[in-house]
Design a protein around this motif. Structure first.
Motif: not given
Length: 327
Positions: A70-77, A85-105
């Protein structure tokens, strides 16, 4: 969530409960999902196999895993991302690439999020002719290594953020083009999708556009904290104080300062100043922004302060540096 919206989500994500959290299995090797906060909740859009499906529903933020990358990218806001078990706040232009074993929301309260799912088979196919080496292709290499991990327990991910606080029109153009090709059944669409995916990952590897950092969830506490600290400073373009670090990372600033100095021989202040200087050099050499605009972008208190900061570090004024190094 109403029954229609729940039915639509289930049809798109095919959740399978194999453990504590559901596994989401996509129907296609490459698919794009968009989640945008609107007045009545979240506007969900799915683009794959020549079709676009959209509907409005409540915010779905259940913890889950994916059978695809999963490639996720914040387009706006802003988007609240929980990884394990960790929470992060992402802003415009930031993102992640997650492998299949990562539990996330993903919690989209006031933002616009793009998620690109791609299967391991798709990745292997499109990279078959690429010489993937970590020194030249770090993002490709990370994804390839995730696929080679036969143990099935390693949990790691990539985080990325803009190198400079400016809109990345080139990256957005590739995303828009990929969305168009995923939405069409025209001849050649699948070939264009593969080429655009490769171009997207290649742009992520461009150090003038993105900072990319690999995070290993299983690393020791000190290593993990140093990764979080350096990532935090980079995402803030070096404009941080020790008080900021302590407040946002929830650890004593003196303790974090000792960890960073042990890891790289630099204090928080020194590391932050070097990042700030590097961003100033990049903006001076690659853009036509005025000195005042650069001062504001990097949040210096005044042009005069920026001038003295830069000249002390480089030995020449910002204007002179630009004249000698502008692309």
């Amino acid at each position: 969530m109403d029954k229609y919206a729940e039915k639509m989500l289930r049809s798109l994500e095919n959740p399978v409960q194999t453990g504590e959290y559901p596994d989401l299995k996509n129907n296609a090797d490459l698919a794009m999902f968009l989640k945008q906060s609107v007045e009545k909740g979240i506007l969900y859009t799915n683009v794959q196999d020549g079709k676009i499906v959209y509907f409005t529903a409540e915010n779905y933020s259940q913890m889950h895993q994916n059978t695809a990358y999963e490639l996720m990218y914040v387009l706006d806001g802003t988007v609240i991302k929980q990884i394990e078990d960790k929470k992060y706040t992402l802003h415009t232009g930031e993102g992640y690439i997650l492998n299949r074993r990562i539990t996330h929301s993903d919690d989209v309260q006031d933002g616009f999020l793009l998620v690109l799912d791609f299967s391991e088979e798709f990745f292997r196919e499109v990279t078959r002719s690429i010489d993937i080496r970590e020194d030249t292709h770090p993002v490709f290499s990370f994804i390839e290594k995730c696929g080679q991990d036969s143990s099935g327990w390693r949990k790691s991910y990539l985080e990325f953020s803009p190198t400079v606080p400016l809109p990345n029109e080139q990256f957005r153009t590739v995303l828009d083009s990929l969305q168009q090709e995923l939405a069409t059944k025209k001849i050649g669409a699948s070939f264009l999708q593969k080429g655009l995916f490769l171009r997207l990952v290649e742009l992520l590897e461009n150090k003038k556009m993105f900072n990319v950092n690999a995070i290993d969830i299983h690393s020791g506490k000190e290593d993990f904290l140093v990764e979080r600290l350096t990532s935090y400073i980079v995402r803030k373009y070096g404009n941080v104080s020790r008080r900021d670090v302590e407040k946002d990372l929830h650890y004593n600033d003196e303790y974090l300062n000792r960890l960073l100095k042990k890891a790289c021989g630099k204090t928080i202040s020194r590391y932050a100043a070097e990042i700030r200087l590097d961003r100033a050099r990049q903006l001076l050499s690659t853009t036509s922004l005025t000195i005042g605009e650069i001062t504001n972008l990097l949040e210096f208190s005044s042009e005069n302060y920026f001038y003295h900061f830069f000249k002390k570090a480089e030995g020449i004024s910002p204007s002179r540096y630009r004249a000698e190094h502008h692309d």
